[in-house]
Scaffold this active site. Sequence first.
Site, PDB file in Angstrom:
ATOM      1  NE  ARG A  63      -2.443   1.067   3.619  1.00  0.00           N
ATOM      2  CZ  ARG A  63      -3.141   0.898   4.745  1.00  0.00           C
ATOM      3  NH1 ARG A  63      -4.442   0.589   4.683  1.00  0.00           N
ATOM      4  NH2 ARG A  63      -2.577   1.028   5.916  1.00  0.00           N
ATOM      5  CE  LYS A  99      -2.051   4.657   6.819  1.00  0.00           C
ATOM      6  NZ  LYS A  99      -3.153   5.294   7.520  1.00  0.00           N
TER       7      LYS A  99
HETATM    8  N1  PMP Z   1      -9.316   4.621   7.165  1.00  0.00           N
HETATM    9  C1  PMP Z   1      -8.469   5.608   7.490  1.00  0.00           C
HETATM   10  C2  PMP Z   1      -8.789   6.997   7.060  1.00  0.00           C
HETATM   11  C3  PMP Z   1      -7.297   5.329   8.219  1.00  0.00           C
HETATM   12  O1  PMP Z   1      -6.446   6.310   8.522  1.00  0.00           O
HETATM   13  C4  PMP Z   1      -7.055   4.003   8.631  1.00  0.00           C
HETATM   14  C5  PMP Z   1      -5.854   3.667   9.489  1.00  0.00           C
HETATM   15  N2  PMP Z   1      -4.676   3.740   8.815  1.00  0.00           N
HETATM   16  C6  PMP Z   1      -7.961   2.993   8.275  1.00  0.00           C
HETATM   17  C7  PMP Z   1      -9.085   3.340   7.549  1.00  0.00           C
HETATM   18  C8  PMP Z   1      -7.722   1.562   8.642  1.00  0.00           C
HETATM   19  O2  PMP Z   1      -6.716   1.001   7.837  1.00  0.00           O
HETATM   20  P1  PMP Z   1      -5.768  -0.163   8.360  1.00  0.00           P
HETATM   21  O3  PMP Z   1      -6.653  -1.299   8.770  1.00  0.00           O
HETATM   22  O4  PMP Z   1      -4.906  -0.507   7.206  1.00  0.00           O
HETATM   23  O5  PMP Z   1      -5.002   0.389   9.515  1.00  0.00           O
END
Ligand code: PMP
Length: 292
Positions: free
Chosen positions: A52, A151
């Site tokens: 990612r 991200k």
């Molecule tokens: N949505 C947002 C906006 C986030 O910042 C996160 C955390 N990084 C998530 C969802 C959850 O993603 P993950 O399970 O990969 O941590």
Amino acid sequence: MAKFIYLDGELVPPEEAKVSVFDHGLLYGDGVFEGIRVYNGRVFRLEDHLHRLYDSAHAINLRIPLSVEEMQEAVLQTVRANELQDAYIRLVVTRGPGDLGLDPTKCTKPTIFIIVDAISLYPQEFYEKGLSLITCSTRRNVAEALDPSIKSLNYLNNICAKIETIHAGVPEGIMLSTGGYVTECTGDNIFVVEHEQIITPPVSIGTLGGITARTVIELAEEMGIRVRIEPFRMMTVYTADEVFLTGTAAEIVPVAQVDGRKIGTETPGPITRQFMTRFKEITRSTGTPVYE
Ligand code: PMP
């Protein structure tokens, strides 16, 4: 407190881990990051996180000067230097120092840093009794402007929504798309349980493709629970049998109340509880070993 920070190829004490005020990560939020967990001396889903990270970097035309393998080694090396069995990893790649203009071509060397620290968890009570949420009035970024599936370091959209939750005295909030569909929370993905099926919004509606969410979907398939990935509105949340959130830091956390409406009959509900148990098992028994 972290003992050593990885900064551009070196492990340095935290007080020496400094970046330039001309870094475009700081000046413009121009960069990408990951939040990763270490459980029991193993990094959970490291490959997925690196994948990612590199996809996000590619989407903003940022070339990371390390190969994926080198980055993986940098992460493992930083965890080892901090001698932690359970930790939270923050991996950040910025455009690097440039001048005061926007032009990213003036930034010749991306900045890479990795922080490994003890994880500060949500209080146990949240897992036992569930969270209260509000619907935020701040809408999730539209993909046409800044795709939420990147991200990036540009989290102002989520921070504005987070401020609303703080003013409302709740720990998280639901963000809608401009069309009024549920997208995700400020730092977590959302699932609703309806007729023993789980439903989560598609990434295309404007969400981050969460690695915890993907794990839940895989677990559901294993557990014989049907998964529906489709858009829904707040009515579906209010009338759900159960609601839970997923995220690397939060793991799986049940939701008891949304906008003052109680969700379902018990919190955590039976399906959420099953996922919480299975998730705990899988995080403690899989992952890339740090110390072997
Ligand atoms: N949505 C947002 C906006 C986030 O910042 C996160 C955390 N990084 C998530 C969802 C959850 O993603 P993950 O399970 O990969 O941590």
